[in-house]
Design an enzyme around this catalytic site. Structure first.
Site, PDB file in Angstrom:
ATOM      1  N   LYS A  13       0.830  -1.208   0.000  1.00 58.79           N
ATOM      2  CA  LYS A  13       0.000   0.000   0.000  1.00 58.79           C
ATOM      3  C   LYS A  13       0.870   1.267   0.000  1.00 58.79           C
ATOM      4  CE  LYS A  13      -1.908  -1.030   3.949  1.00 58.79           C
ATOM      5  NZ  LYS A  13      -1.197  -2.298   4.221  1.00 58.79           N
ATOM      6  N   ARG A  88      -9.287   1.191   8.650  1.00 51.84           N
ATOM      7  CA  ARG A  88      -8.910  -0.198   8.912  1.00 51.84           C
ATOM      8  C   ARG A  88     -10.011  -0.963   9.624  1.00 51.84           C
ATOM      9  NH1 ARG A  88      -2.972   0.731   8.948  1.00 51.84           N
ATOM     10  NH2 ARG A  88      -1.943  -1.280   8.777  1.00 51.84           N
ATOM     11  N   ARG A 127      11.448  -6.043   4.672  1.00 51.52           N
ATOM     12  CA  ARG A 127      11.212  -4.587   4.629  1.00 51.52           C
ATOM     13  C   ARG A 127      12.214  -3.879   5.527  1.00 51.52           C
ATOM     14  NH1 ARG A 127       5.334  -1.968   5.344  1.00 51.52           N
ATOM     15  NH2 ARG A 127       5.241  -3.155   7.290  1.00 51.52           N
ATOM     16  N   ARG A 160      11.525  -2.785  11.281  1.00 53.31           N
ATOM     17  CA  ARG A 160      10.554  -2.325  12.278  1.00 53.31           C
ATOM     18  C   ARG A 160      10.270  -3.444  13.273  1.00 53.31           C
ATOM     19  NH1 ARG A 160       5.708   0.062   8.660  1.00 53.31           N
ATOM     20  NH2 ARG A 160       4.484  -1.047  10.230  1.00 53.31           N
ATOM     21  N   ARG A 171      -0.679  -9.385  13.296  1.00 55.12           N
ATOM     22  CA  ARG A 171      -1.224  -8.314  12.453  1.00 55.12           C
ATOM     23  C   ARG A 171      -2.076  -8.889  11.330  1.00 55.12           C
ATOM     24  NH1 ARG A 171       3.951  -5.164  10.915  1.00 55.12           N
ATOM     25  NH2 ARG A 171       2.555  -3.717   9.868  1.00 55.12           N
TER      26      ARG A 171
HETATM   27  P1  ADP Z   1       1.563  -1.553   7.335  1.00 53.03           P
HETATM   28  O1  ADP Z   1       2.362  -0.611   6.483  1.00 53.03           O
HETATM   29  O2  ADP Z   1       2.307  -2.786   7.617  1.00 53.03           O
HETATM   30  O3  ADP Z   1       0.206  -1.825   6.796  1.00 53.03           O
HETATM   31  P2  ADP Z   1       1.112   0.702   9.056  1.00 53.03           P
HETATM   32  O4  ADP Z   1       2.373   1.453   9.022  1.00 53.03           O
HETATM   33  O5  ADP Z   1      -0.003   1.183   8.184  1.00 53.03           O
HETATM   34  O6  ADP Z   1       1.394  -0.841   8.750  1.00 53.03           O
HETATM   35  O7  ADP Z   1       0.552   0.620  10.540  1.00 53.03           O
HETATM   36  C1  ADP Z   1       1.380   0.219  11.608  1.00 53.03           C
HETATM   37  C2  ADP Z   1       0.528   0.081  12.862  1.00 53.03           C
HETATM   38  O8  ADP Z   1      -0.054   1.358  13.183  1.00 53.03           O
HETATM   39  C3  ADP Z   1      -0.652  -0.863  12.745  1.00 53.03           C
HETATM   40  O9  ADP Z   1      -0.303  -2.213  13.005  1.00 53.03           O
HETATM   41  C4  ADP Z   1      -1.583  -0.298  13.825  1.00 53.03           C
HETATM   42  O10 ADP Z   1      -1.161  -0.671  15.120  1.00 53.03           O
HETATM   43  C5  ADP Z   1      -1.362   1.194  13.699  1.00 53.03           C
HETATM   44  N1  ADP Z   1      -2.327   1.811  12.751  1.00 53.03           N
HETATM   45  C6  ADP Z   1      -2.047   2.433  11.582  1.00 53.03           C
HETATM   46  N2  ADP Z   1      -3.170   2.884  10.993  1.00 53.03           N
HETATM   47  C7  ADP Z   1      -4.196   2.543  11.820  1.00 53.03           C
HETATM   48  C8  ADP Z   1      -5.607   2.699  11.764  1.00 53.03           C
HETATM   49  N3  ADP Z   1      -6.226   3.309  10.726  1.00 53.03           N
HETATM   50  N4  ADP Z   1      -6.351   2.205  12.793  1.00 53.03           N
HETATM   51  C9  ADP Z   1      -5.765   1.599  13.843  1.00 53.03           C
HETATM   52  N5  ADP Z   1      -4.450   1.395  13.949  1.00 53.03           N
HETATM   53  C10 ADP Z   1      -3.648   1.857  12.949  1.00 53.03           C
HETATM   54  P1  ADP Z   2       2.291  -1.814   3.198  1.00 48.93           P
HETATM   55  O1  ADP Z   2       2.310  -0.304   3.183  1.00 48.93           O
HETATM   56  O2  ADP Z   2       1.077  -2.378   2.550  1.00 48.93           O
HETATM   57  O3  ADP Z   2       2.521  -2.361   4.563  1.00 48.93           O
HETATM   58  P2  ADP Z   2       4.885  -1.634   1.801  1.00 48.93           P
HETATM   59  O4  ADP Z   2       4.592  -0.736   0.653  1.00 48.93           O
HETATM   60  O5  ADP Z   2       5.651  -1.068   2.924  1.00 48.93           O
HETATM   61  O6  ADP Z   2       3.495  -2.323   2.313  1.00 48.93           O
HETATM   62  O7  ADP Z   2       5.620  -2.937   1.236  1.00 48.93           O
HETATM   63  C1  ADP Z   2       6.038  -3.988   2.105  1.00 48.93           C
HETATM   64  C2  ADP Z   2       7.414  -4.473   1.673  1.00 48.93           C
HETATM   65  O8  ADP Z   2       7.306  -5.170   0.416  1.00 48.93           O
HETATM   66  C3  ADP Z   2       8.430  -3.351   1.456  1.00 48.93           C
HETATM   67  O9  ADP Z   2       9.702  -3.817   1.836  1.00 48.93           O
HETATM   68  C4  ADP Z   2       8.368  -3.091  -0.055  1.00 48.93           C
HETATM   69  O10 ADP Z   2       9.618  -2.592  -0.544  1.00 48.93           O
HETATM   70  C5  ADP Z   2       8.054  -4.473  -0.602  1.00 48.93           C
HETATM   71  N1  ADP Z   2       7.164  -4.461  -1.782  1.00 48.93           N
HETATM   72  C6  ADP Z   2       6.134  -3.597  -2.049  1.00 48.93           C
HETATM   73  N2  ADP Z   2       5.534  -3.909  -3.214  1.00 48.93           N
HETATM   74  C7  ADP Z   2       6.176  -5.013  -3.700  1.00 48.93           C
HETATM   75  C8  ADP Z   2       6.017  -5.824  -4.888  1.00 48.93           C
HETATM   76  N3  ADP Z   2       5.068  -5.558  -5.791  1.00 48.93           N
HETATM   77  N4  ADP Z   2       6.853  -6.857  -5.041  1.00 48.93           N
HETATM   78  C9  ADP Z   2       7.820  -7.139  -4.105  1.00 48.93           C
HETATM   79  N5  ADP Z   2       8.017  -6.418  -2.988  1.00 48.93           N
HETATM   80  C10 ADP Z   2       7.219  -5.368  -2.772  1.00 48.93           C
END
Ligand code: ADP
Ligand code: ADP
Ligand code: ZN
Length: 214
Positions: A13, A88, A127, A160, A171
């Site tokens: 995302k 979410r 990541r 992280r 998660r």
């Molecule tokens: P990811 O990139 O792996 O999807 P995020 O960086 O978006 O994770 O979120 C990290 C953490 O921050 C989540 O596991 C949650 O604890 C918190 N968080 C982020 N956005 C929200 C939301 N909209 N509602 C509740 N918790 C959130």
């Molecule tokens: P999210 O915001 O949904 O948690 P991220 O954008 O941070 O996800 O991506 C999670 C991990 O996967 C990062 O290390 C990113 O560089 C990698 N990644 C993202 N998109 C792809 C893809 N299409 N193929 C392989 N790796 C990816």
């Protein structure tokens, strides 16, 4: 253009949201980034959020909703924005809809980046996040030019805490329970668009721009 990104943790995302924000010149609003900035700055919100984030749980809706609603009312959001990591939960989606409704606005697209669970642990354990600017890399799929150092700002990269496998499993189950129902919610509103997130980043981005238009 008002867009939200849906998808499991690690689906890509953030990666796609940054590219969309750049191409369409709209702000990228990541609730995860907002919380991490608050933790770094030692704010009250950061302290509260951290206890949940460390356990792989969602931060309670009441700590998230007002924050996002206030953010999308700001001047730089008048031509649209991309929300990454919000909503979410169904109550979060409803509170966003209600706030937008009061402004006479509505979302244009909910983009669901679809990645099956078996790919996720691999994505997350590889990541790396920059401690300086928050840029995201992957040790295999998006490596930095110099190992362990951010291409953008030169700061150090870290895994992280919540990307460690134990927390990732938690998660994922939270995602299936609380966030996945949003797919049907937005399908019902007629704005859901699915993309195959297992493809290369550029292929995924192309699929998204095909949906959004030039
Ligand atoms: P990811 O990139 O792996 O999807 P995020 O960086 O978006 O994770 O979120 C990290 C953490 O921050 C989540 O596991 C949650 O604890 C918190 N968080 C982020 N956005 C929200 C939301 N909209 N509602 C509740 N918790 C959130
Ligand atoms: P999210 O915001 O949904 O948690 P991220 O954008 O941070 O996800 O991506 C999670 C991990 O996967 C990062 O290390 C990113 O560089 C990698 N990644 C993202 N998109 C792809 C893809 N299409 N193929 C392989 N790796 C990816
Ligand atoms: Zn950096």
């Amino acid at each position: 253009m008002k867009i939200i990104m849906l998808g499991a943790p690690g689906a890509g995302k953030g990666t796609q949201a940054k590219k969309i924000a750049e191409k369409y010149q709209i702000p990228h609003i990541s609730t995860g980034d907002i919380f991490r900035a608050n933790i770094k700055n030692g704010t009250e919100l950061g302290k509260k959020a951290k206890t949940y984030m460390d356990q792989g749980l969602l931060v309670p809706d009441e700590l998230v909703c007002d924050l996002v609603v206030d953010r999308v009312k700001q001047e730089d959001c008048k031509n649209g924005y991309i929300l990454d990591g919000f909503p979410r939960t169904i109550p979060q989606a409803e509170s966003l809809d209600e706030a937008l409704g009061q402004m006479g606005e509505s979302l244009d697209y909910a983009i669901n980046v679809d990645v099956p669970d078996e790919h996720i642990v691999n994505r997350m354990s590889g990541r790396r996040a920059c401690v300086g600017c928050g840029a995201t890399y992957h040790i295999v799929y998006a490596p930095t030019k110099k190992e362990g150092v951010c291409d953008v700002c030169g700061a150090e990269l870290i895994l992280r805490d919540d990307d460690k496998p134990e927390t990732v499993q938690k998660r994922l189950s939270v995602y299936h329970e609380q966030t996945q129902p949003l797919i049907d919610y937005y399908k019902g509103k007629g704005i859901l668009k699915d993309v195959d997130g297992t493809k290369d980043m550029d292929v995924v981005f192309q699929a998204i721009t095909d949906i959004l238009g030039a």
